[in-house]
Design a protein around this motif. Structure first.
Motif, PDB file in Angstrom:
ATOM      1  N   ALA A 144       0.842  -0.916   0.114  1.00  0.00           N
ATOM      2  CA  ALA A 144       0.084   0.275  -0.193  1.00  0.00           C
ATOM      3  C   ALA A 144       0.996   1.303  -0.409  1.00  0.00           C
ATOM      4  O   ALA A 144       1.823   1.094   1.039  1.00  0.00           O
ATOM      5  CB  ALA A 144      -0.863   0.157   0.790  1.00  0.00           C
ATOM      6  N   GLU A 145       1.078   1.868  -0.616  1.00  0.00           N
ATOM      7  CA  GLU A 145       1.299   3.442  -0.904  1.00  0.00           C
ATOM      8  C   GLU A 145       0.623   4.497  -0.279  1.00  0.00           C
ATOM      9  O   GLU A 145      -0.387   4.230  -1.850  1.00  0.00           O
ATOM     10  CB  GLU A 145       1.774   3.607  -2.511  1.00  0.00           C
ATOM     11  N   LEU A 146       0.514   5.151   0.631  1.00  0.00           N
ATOM     12  CA  LEU A 146      -0.134   6.225   0.519  1.00  0.00           C
ATOM     13  C   LEU A 146       1.052   7.494   0.705  1.00  0.00           C
ATOM     14  O   LEU A 146       1.588   8.223   1.347  1.00  0.00           O
ATOM     15  CB  LEU A 146       0.038   6.032   2.336  1.00  0.00           C
ATOM     16  N   LEU A 169      -3.001   7.269  -3.818  1.00  0.00           N
ATOM     17  CA  LEU A 169      -3.326   6.107  -3.156  1.00  0.00           C
ATOM     18  C   LEU A 169      -3.227   4.971  -4.194  1.00  0.00           C
ATOM     19  O   LEU A 169      -4.425   4.636  -5.480  1.00  0.00           O
ATOM     20  CB  LEU A 169      -4.419   6.110  -2.138  1.00  0.00           C
ATOM     21  N   LYS A 170      -2.000   4.123  -3.717  1.00  0.00           N
ATOM     22  CA  LYS A 170      -2.007   2.710  -4.667  1.00  0.00           C
ATOM     23  C   LYS A 170      -2.754   1.540  -3.458  1.00  0.00           C
ATOM     24  O   LYS A 170      -1.610   1.425  -2.511  1.00  0.00           O
ATOM     25  CB  LYS A 170      -0.945   2.692  -4.886  1.00  0.00           C
ATOM     26  N   LEU A 171      -2.572   0.608  -3.802  1.00  0.00           N
ATOM     27  CA  LEU A 171      -3.083  -0.841  -3.257  1.00  0.00           C
ATOM     28  C   LEU A 171      -3.022  -2.120  -4.862  1.00  0.00           C
ATOM     29  O   LEU A 171      -3.406  -2.066  -4.899  1.00  0.00           O
ATOM     30  CB  LEU A 171      -4.448  -1.080  -2.696  1.00  0.00           C
ATOM     31  N   SER A 184      -3.601  -4.089  -9.089  1.00  0.00           N
ATOM     32  CA  SER A 184      -3.580  -3.636  -8.489  1.00  0.00           C
ATOM     33  C   SER A 184      -5.540  -4.046  -7.815  1.00  0.00           C
ATOM     34  O   SER A 184      -6.006  -4.621  -8.486  1.00  0.00           O
ATOM     35  CB  SER A 184      -4.903  -1.912  -9.572  1.00  0.00           C
ATOM     36  N   PHE A 185      -5.164  -3.587  -6.179  1.00  0.00           N
ATOM     37  CA  PHE A 185      -5.910  -4.507  -5.679  1.00  0.00           C
ATOM     38  C   PHE A 185      -7.499  -3.589  -5.351  1.00  0.00           C
ATOM     39  O   PHE A 185      -8.459  -2.922  -4.695  1.00  0.00           O
ATOM     40  CB  PHE A 185      -5.616  -4.687  -4.353  1.00  0.00           C
ATOM     41  N   ILE A 186      -7.219  -1.807  -6.455  1.00  0.00           N
ATOM     42  CA  ILE A 186      -8.224  -0.763  -5.611  1.00  0.00           C
ATOM     43  C   ILE A 186      -9.880  -1.225  -5.554  1.00  0.00           C
ATOM     44  O   ILE A 186     -10.310  -0.147  -4.975  1.00  0.00           O
ATOM     45  CB  ILE A 186      -7.697   0.189  -6.609  1.00  0.00           C
ATOM     46  N   ALA A 228     -10.661   2.182   4.506  1.00  0.00           N
ATOM     47  CA  ALA A 228      -9.583   2.134   5.743  1.00  0.00           C
ATOM     48  C   ALA A 228      -8.407   3.244   5.776  1.00  0.00           C
ATOM     49  O   ALA A 228      -7.890   3.589   6.587  1.00  0.00           O
ATOM     50  CB  ALA A 228      -9.984   0.787   6.294  1.00  0.00           C
ATOM     51  N   LEU A 229      -7.822   3.074   4.353  1.00  0.00           N
ATOM     52  CA  LEU A 229      -5.891   3.059   4.213  1.00  0.00           C
ATOM     53  C   LEU A 229      -6.454   5.068   3.989  1.00  0.00           C
ATOM     54  O   LEU A 229      -5.642   5.156   4.042  1.00  0.00           O
ATOM     55  CB  LEU A 229      -5.732   2.873   3.029  1.00  0.00           C
TER      56      LEU A 229
END
Length: 334
Positions: free
Chosen positions: A28-30, A34-36, A43-45, A54-55
């Protein structure tokens, strides 16, 4: 950072021990955006909206490493349950975060494992969908025993002083398994028999010294939905020739495919030829590249040679009281 295969649990004051989760590894990049995503960049976004929401509530600019896990009706992490999350949105879903790579403008991969986890524990805002993955110090034998008692996947042993070696399969992280599970590549499929539709069995492989070798075949573990899903993904990958250097014999005519799909299996034994016995399909792995699916150098055979098919006993159903006990034990462990 990737883990090597560990032989057995051990005690060592210089190591820490965590639960080996049964899910999708995720970064996860915050920051401004936002990237997941999975370790191979998927990608899981759009797939795991509760975790993404939640992120959004996190208070720091961070890069997190962890695993997305779904819990089954026995309150245990379960890969097959995660496969069906899109159909059942009431499935308990948690992003268990075990490492921190970047914090508020600072790359911290060179810090020790313990230093990174201390910063992570302070920085992470926990919720129903995001949890800090705790650990135990030094006592790997007892921790592994607790993991087995809780019917968990196993444990990860990490050298406390190790930096984060990105993209490297290091001896500083070791995976020690309780369940016999593995990732394999789908290299082909056989014609169906009887009432089975789509295909009979999947032909499995793994890489050894950059050569694809046969690893067995599985025709069990499918329902109608997974049969259809896998068949649809295999259709555009069909090729005329076998992807193996040494083509295995099959009990039904085989259709070969480009070795691009990875799946999870559970199995009973492993022969000296590195062939899985009684493999059961658990689901596709969208988070791993086929080139990552290799025979570990220290993989230990569990059976000296193939034997006649044996009956596999199924575990008895657990009582509601045991389910609650498992839930409490998992919460205590991590």
């Amino acid at each position: 950072m990737l883990a090597s295969l560990g032989k057995e649990p051990f005690d060592d004051p210089d190591w820490i021990f965590e639960i080996k989760w049964d899910g999708y590894r995720a970064i996860a990049e915050l920051g401004k955006e936002l990237k997941l995503y999975s370790r191979n960049g998927v990608s899981f976004i759009k797939k795991y909206i509760p975790i993404v929401d939640a992120l959004q509530e996190q208070q720091h600019e961070m890069i997190l490493d962890g695993e997305i896990v779904a819990y089954n009706e026995d309150h245990l992490p379960d890969f097959q349950t995660l496969q069906h999350f899109g159909e059942q949105h009431n499935v308990p879903l948690v992003y268990h975060v075990f490492d921190l790579l970047y914090l508020n403008g600072h790359d911290i991969k060179s810090l020790t494992n313990i230093e990174r986890k201390e910063l992570l524990k302070e920085a992470l805002v926990e919720s129903d969908f995001i949890k800090y993955c705790d650990h135990v110090d030094g006592k790997g034998v007892d921790f592994f025993k607790a993991a087995k008692e809780n019917n968990l996947e196993g444990m990860i042993a990490k050298r406390a002083s190790a930096p984060y070696s990105e993209g490297h399969r290091s001896g500083d992280w070791l995976k020690i398994k309780h369940h016999n599970t593995e990732e394999v590549i789908i290299a082909g499929f056989t014609e169906p028999r009887g009432s089975r539709k789509k295909f009979g069995a999947l032909i499995l492989g793994r890489y050894k010294n950059d050569t694809l070798i046969y690893a067995g075949h599985t025709g069990t573990g499918f329902d109608e939905k997974s049969l259809t899903e896998v068949a649809q993904k295999l259709k555009p990958l069909i090729r005329k020739s076998s992807p193996f250097d040494v083509t295995p014999k099959t009990n039904m005519p085989a259709t070969w495919v480009q070795p691009k799909l990875v799946c999870n299996i559970k199995y009973t034994e492993l022969t000296n030829e590195h062939i899985f016995r009684h493999p059961v399909f658990m689901g596709l792995r969208i988070d791993k590249s086929p080139k990552e699916v290799t025979v570990p150098k220290n993989e230990k055979a569990m059976a000296s040679k193939p034997t006649k098919t044996q009956n596999v006993k199924t575990a008895p159903k657990k009582s509601k009281s045991s389910k609650k006990q498992n839930q409490r034990k998992i919460k205590d462990a991590c």
